[in-house]
Design a protein around this motif. Structure first.
Motif, PDB file in Angstrom:
ATOM      1  N   LEU A  69      67.320  67.301  31.961  1.00  0.00           N
ATOM      2  CA  LEU A  69      67.579  65.857  31.902  1.00  0.00           C
ATOM      3  C   LEU A  69      67.834  65.475  30.440  1.00  0.00           C
ATOM      4  CD1 LEU A  69      67.465  64.011  34.396  1.00  0.00           C
ATOM      5  CD2 LEU A  69      65.065  63.607  33.913  1.00  0.00           C
ATOM      6  N   ASN A  70      69.062  65.115  30.136  1.00  0.00           N
ATOM      7  CA  ASN A  70      69.438  64.752  28.762  1.00  0.00           C
ATOM      8  C   ASN A  70      69.786  63.270  28.685  1.00  0.00           C
ATOM      9  OD1 ASN A  70      71.297  67.671  27.514  1.00  0.00           O
ATOM     10  ND2 ASN A  70      69.310  67.543  28.501  1.00  0.00           N
ATOM     11  N   PRO A  71      69.225  62.546  27.728  1.00  0.00           N
ATOM     12  CA  PRO A  71      69.613  61.135  27.582  1.00  0.00           C
ATOM     13  C   PRO A  71      71.054  61.042  27.078  1.00  0.00           C
ATOM     14  CG  PRO A  71      68.131  61.803  25.802  1.00  0.00           C
ATOM     15  CD  PRO A  71      68.229  62.973  26.733  1.00  0.00           C
ATOM     16  N   THR A  90      76.076  63.007  35.985  1.00  0.00           N
ATOM     17  CA  THR A  90      75.347  61.926  35.340  1.00  0.00           C
ATOM     18  C   THR A  90      74.482  61.189  36.364  1.00  0.00           C
ATOM     19  OG1 THR A  90      77.105  60.342  35.727  1.00  0.00           O
ATOM     20  CG2 THR A  90      77.208  61.580  33.674  1.00  0.00           C
ATOM     21  N   LEU A  91      73.488  60.475  35.872  1.00  0.00           N
ATOM     22  CA  LEU A  91      72.612  59.709  36.745  1.00  0.00           C
ATOM     23  C   LEU A  91      71.936  58.623  35.920  1.00  0.00           C
ATOM     24  CD1 LEU A  91      69.319  60.648  36.218  1.00  0.00           C
ATOM     25  CD2 LEU A  91      70.343  62.770  37.003  1.00  0.00           C
ATOM     26  N   ASP A  93      68.147  56.489  35.481  1.00  0.00           N
ATOM     27  CA  ASP A  93      66.745  56.477  35.895  1.00  0.00           C
ATOM     28  C   ASP A  93      66.414  55.097  36.464  1.00  0.00           C
ATOM     29  OD1 ASP A  93      66.334  54.748  33.794  1.00  0.00           O
ATOM     30  OD2 ASP A  93      64.999  56.065  32.670  1.00  0.00           O
ATOM     31  N   ARG A  94      65.139  54.878  36.807  1.00  0.00           N
ATOM     32  CA  ARG A  94      64.766  53.625  37.477  1.00  0.00           C
ATOM     33  C   ARG A  94      64.960  52.414  36.585  1.00  0.00           C
ATOM     34  NH1 ARG A  94      58.951  54.865  39.342  1.00  0.00           N
ATOM     35  NH2 ARG A  94      58.764  52.682  39.839  1.00  0.00           N
ATOM     36  N   HIS A  95      65.054  52.646  35.265  1.00  0.00           N
ATOM     37  CA  HIS A  95      65.305  51.539  34.346  1.00  0.00           C
ATOM     38  C   HIS A  95      66.799  51.418  34.001  1.00  0.00           C
ATOM     39  CE1 HIS A  95      60.995  51.512  34.081  1.00  0.00           C
ATOM     40  NE2 HIS A  95      60.982  52.732  33.598  1.00  0.00           N
ATOM     41  N   PHE A  99      71.532  59.142  32.036  1.00  0.00           N
ATOM     42  CA  PHE A  99      71.163  60.523  31.732  1.00  0.00           C
ATOM     43  C   PHE A  99      72.261  61.438  32.257  1.00  0.00           C
ATOM     44  CE2 PHE A  99      67.081  58.511  31.354  1.00  0.00           C
ATOM     45  CZ  PHE A  99      66.361  59.319  30.480  1.00  0.00           C
TER      46      PHE A  99
ATOM     47  N   LEU B  30      62.009  64.320  24.267  1.00  0.00           N
ATOM     48  CA  LEU B  30      63.455  64.081  24.235  1.00  0.00           C
ATOM     49  C   LEU B  30      63.760  62.694  24.815  1.00  0.00           C
ATOM     50  CD1 LEU B  30      66.327  65.136  23.713  1.00  0.00           C
ATOM     51  CD2 LEU B  30      66.282  66.103  26.011  1.00  0.00           C
ATOM     52  N   THR B  90      67.948  60.089  42.068  1.00  0.00           N
ATOM     53  CA  THR B  90      69.115  60.368  42.908  1.00  0.00           C
ATOM     54  C   THR B  90      70.385  60.330  42.063  1.00  0.00           C
ATOM     55  OG1 THR B  90      69.436  58.037  43.450  1.00  0.00           O
ATOM     56  CG2 THR B  90      68.005  59.304  44.909  1.00  0.00           C
ATOM     57  N   LEU B  91      71.431  60.946  42.581  1.00  0.00           N
ATOM     58  CA  LEU B  91      72.712  60.966  41.873  1.00  0.00           C
ATOM     59  C   LEU B  91      73.812  61.256  42.891  1.00  0.00           C
ATOM     60  CD1 LEU B  91      73.750  64.239  41.379  1.00  0.00           C
ATOM     61  CD2 LEU B  91      71.593  64.184  40.172  1.00  0.00           C
ATOM     62  N   ASP B 136      60.452  60.340  38.801  1.00  0.00           N
ATOM     63  CA  ASP B 136      60.744  59.249  37.868  1.00  0.00           C
ATOM     64  C   ASP B 136      59.550  58.299  37.793  1.00  0.00           C
ATOM     65  OD1 ASP B 136      62.021  57.686  36.073  1.00  0.00           O
ATOM     66  OD2 ASP B 136      63.723  57.160  37.347  1.00  0.00           O
ATOM     67  N   GLU B 149      60.099  65.334  34.012  1.00  0.00           N
ATOM     68  CA  GLU B 149      60.623  66.678  34.286  1.00  0.00           C
ATOM     69  C   GLU B 149      59.491  67.625  33.969  1.00  0.00           C
ATOM     70  OE1 GLU B 149      64.524  67.678  32.741  1.00  0.00           O
ATOM     71  OE2 GLU B 149      63.983  69.777  32.465  1.00  0.00           O
TER      72      GLU B 149
END
Lengths: 569, 569
Positions: A69-71, A90-91, A93-95, A99, B30, B90-91, B136, B149
């Motif tokens: 998981l990379n920002p 890409t995805l 997060d809940r906020h 990522f 990270l 999810t994605l 998450d 993660e």
């Protein structure tokens, strides 16, 4: 043990490794390009990983583990968030923060080093990880050879100067040679293009296999090897154009209605393609450039780009062709251009006296065109794609083509990432400098598949000992036979006690099924306890060579080290 | 080696393990809840993984590897795609197909087994993986104790009958005990609620630590241990209500304006809370149920749910309270309900003669309310949350509270997943039956942090040998001193040759810095080459006990096995 072997698999599994890993019960597909590794596959992957780990540790690389998981922020710094394309998963997060799932980790590790290493005293540094990577291939195929979730070893080195980068590069190169050799592979390190990762010098490690999707160029006399995309053509260094023979006629225009391809022109004028001079207009960093190659050769964009030290290079679009040549595509030529552009010619064009070219006029070509006499070339260079039979750039030998699977890649990245991310260190003089980097990858899961591509026969896999899920396959033909069951159990205990990895087939299946499964799974050495169990005699069979014989149970323990030495033969 | 130690870290790192892993240069963040494991952390994780792997293999579990990328279809089959909540990452892929990053793998492995195992003959089967998981968390915190993660070992067993599930569960339970014991942990296996995964019997393995976010209930006389959420209260088995004393007055209504809480009522009526009978209306699978507990006790939803064998259980909303009791919340009681509902009472309510309850009327309570005389209880059960000092349900001893960190969980899942996904097998009679399942998890990265929570002091980490990144920390006080450099190099060679993992601090740093870093990193045994190097004498120091002494270099090699035995003491 969960080894769900299959007699048949669907036709979509075209590659031997894909077919055999499914049939041998090693992998199962969860989604396109996404696989579950069953126990046999896991054991092979673990062994491959250990070989890689040992060779990385041996050259002083330190193992770490970075997140998948990379920002997005880091990838925006290098611009790859926008340029990487649809293969980037890409995805949010809940906020609702962006990522991505790392397809490679230059950004993350450069960020780590810019925070933690600030002085030349801490350099050079070499780090690696074995980790799951993600790439959303448009058409994932070929099983583990091209997946969307896959295992990689990626290493990164950081340097204060080019010399230690060169040393690290050499160290990695040799470590890769040892890894692929230990895994029983016939491979070549080839010169390659750096592609999207960027950088300067780099080599791909290719496992030779007819099924491979890459084409390699190999010299039949020396060890020159290159990817076809970048393979150089020899025999031109320091060459000068020969003086133009006086008897060549002056340029003459002929009508060639609708003949815009090499085939059409050569047919209409009844000449062979190598008498033609192909003229292609490229857009090189926004500037139109005319590239000349012989009619039977192909212009190579990567080489044009390198020859002009350009960032971008692609065929010019029709509007530019019309503007510069005054004619539609297919009729361009170096004589009589409407606009002055740079002309780059392949070395082979030097000798193209009396050639045919487009007339920069629709439906017309010119005869007797001769370089230097009728037009000036700004720059001769190697800008064509190599052909089989071309001379080697190193020794003048003959270049041959071969198919291969890329399993490793070593890159000198230079300062591409460190400059974009302001990853600097203080040098001996206290001056801030960008870190100099190298990066080095091995596809672990792909490697397992490549081993199978090179090591299989009609009956199944023929694992090299170093990558085999087990060393010995022990088969009791009939577990209901008391002697067989007793001897097999006893041997199993002995072998395991001797530190051997043994797969023991004690299923209540017919002998034929057991042998077929055994050939399919491909464990290097098979020991069969059958009808001679009462006399304490067993059969051994080397999977790869097919060599077999009988031994008493006692002889077996003595002979085992010797037999295991022969299994890869 | 990349060990970027720090003297200080930000105040947001509250937990000792979080702070010390940052300070010892083991991890770097990270993104929130997403960490890079630097070389020291990687070595510890690798050791923890190997201990887990050995114990899993020992009980016949087979290692596999499932993808993190899970297609949504499988999760829709069990309904968890919709019910898992915002912790599910999810994605979509490039073809806009829904995927998730697996927080757990019941769906994927149930899908695998329904495709590959169809007969009781192939059962039982036990599979496990060590793999990266994603969750998450709303507020990821505490470093590796609660990340987004993280590394997990998850195992799944499949059975044709309950007996082999029980055996596998016991096997896993004991394997977990061995794992946590080998890693030097003080832990308890506690009875726990099954939560969102579902299932029946299950235990959590808790590492005892004051910093833990879970509360454990432990008996001070026997080995009973349970999570506070489910801990049972003893002393009520087979109990009968005592006959109602004749002298208790009949029910009498009193005015209690605006007194809707226990505090307000007890104050207004000047009685102690344990004279009050708290009446709470729950919505249990859509049906209103009145739950009675003593005023100084807390009703426990999980226990109510279990007592009624229900799927869902929550406090009823205000509209239902109004309808059933005819009054706002805070004035409910078992006498004079407007609607007939089931009444469940905690065992302690049996003895509540002459109690105060709500009057089912705003601003009014009833006095002298007595069970069985004034209202009927449908079911007495243990429905309150345990309190410190309560009797143990096993031995009648006294229950005490303790804090813990959950590091493992074993579950009997039963057929929850196999029924939802039609994962069946053919039994001995050829009849289709759903697979019976168990699942078993260990948080690998969390475990590394939990070890630190239990093993640290003011100066840093005090690793147990089994999880330490290195066994020996060799320090040369002054590498410019020829004798020290020579002896240190020589010892390093010897120790490594003897198969020991040695971290050699040959930096040009002050001795104080080296010792501080050494204490912080916490390698079990330190060997210091200092001023007595000329006499071939070194100092040893056991990190945890602080015990130290001098030895000649020669004595050291002889004493080393003995010293290493003492490091965990």
């Amino acid at each position: 043990m969960l080894i769900p072997t299959l007699r048949k698999v669907g036709a979509e599994a075209e590659m031997a490794s894909h077919r055999l890993m499914l049939r041998a019960g090693m992998i199962r597909q969860l989604a396109a390009g996404v696989y579950t590794y069953l126990p046999l596959a896991h054991r092979t992957l673990y062994k491959v990983e250990q070989v890689v780990r040992e060779e990385m540790n041996r050259i002083g690389a330190q193992e770490i583990l970075m997140p998948a998981l990379n920002p997005s922020e880091l990838w925006r710094e290098t611009g790859r968030w926008d340029t990487y394309g649809p293969e980037l998963i890409t995805l949010q997060d809940r906020h609702e923060r962006d990522f991505l799932l790392g397809p490679t980790h230059e950004e993350v590790i450069t960020d780590l080093l810019r925070n933690e290493v600030n002085s030349y005293k801490r350099l050079p540094m070499s780090l690696y990880q074995i980790q799951t990577k993600y790439r959303d291939e448009r058409r994932p195929r070929s099983g583990l050879l091209r997946g969307r979730e896959f295992l990689m070893k990626d290493a990164y080195t950081f340097h204060a100067d080019r010399e230690t980068l060169d040393q690290a590069y050499q160290g990695m190169y040799h470590a890769y040679e040892r890894i692929f050799t230990r895994l029983g592979l016939d491979f070549r390190a080839v010169e390659a293009d750096s592609g999207a990762i960027g950088g300067t010098e780099n080599h791909e490690f290719m496992v030779l296999a007819d099924s491979g999707e890459d084409t390699l160029t190999l010299c039949d006399s020396c060890d020159y090897a290159a990817n076809i995309e970048t393979a150089r053509v020899g025999g031109h260094e320091g060459e000068k154009s020969r003086p133009v023979a006086e008897e060549i006629s002056t340029v003459e225009k002929v009508s060639t209605p609708k003949a815009s391809t090499i085939e059409q022109v050569t047919k209409m004028l009844d000449i062979s393609p190598h008498r033609l001079m192909k003229s292609l207009l490229f857009d090189v960093d926004g500037e139109p450039v005319l590239v000349l190659v012989r009619g039977d050769h192909e212009a190579n964009e990567v080489k044009v780009k390198h020859a002009l030290d350009a960032d971008q290079c692609e065929l010019a679009d029709e509007a530019v062709v019309q503007r510069v040549t005054g004619a539609p595509s297919g009729f361009a030529g170096p004589v009589g251009l409407k606009e002055k552009v740079r002309i780059i010619a392949d070395h082979a064009v030097r000798d193209l006296f009396d050639a045919v070219t487009g007339a920069n006029e629709a439906d017309a070509h010119l005869l007797h065109v001769t370089p230097e006499r009728d037009f000036q070339v700004d720059h001769f260079a190697d800008v064509r794609t190599v052909q089989e039979g071309d001379p080697c750039p190193h020794c003048g030998g003959t270049l041959r083509f071969s198919r291969g699977i890329e399993v490793g890649h070593v890159f000198k990245l230079g300062t591409k990432y460190s400059e974009a991310m302001q990853a600097t260190f203080l040098d001996r003089e206290g001056k801030e400098q960008p870190l100099i980097m190298g990066c080095y990858g091995i596809g672990i899961s792909r490697l397992a598949a490549a081993i199978i591509e090179q090591h299989h026969d009609d009956n199944g896999i023929t694992w090299p000992l170093t990558a085999a899920p087990f060393a010995v396959h022990l088969i009791a033909v009939n577990m209901k036979d008391e002697n067989q069951a007793r001897l097999a159990e006893q041997l199993y205990g002995q072998l395991v006690q001797n530190g051997l990895e043994v797969l023991f087939d004690d299923r209540q299946e017919r002998a034929g099924v057991k042998f077929k499964d055994s050939d399919l799974i491909g464990i290097p050495l098979r020991i069969t306890v059958g009808s001679k169990a009462a006399e304490e005699v067993v059969e051994y069979k080397i999977r790869r060579s097919g060599e077999s014989g009988h031994l008493s149970a006692q002889e077996l323990s003595n002979q085992l080290p010797e037999l295991l030495k022969q299994v890869d033969g």
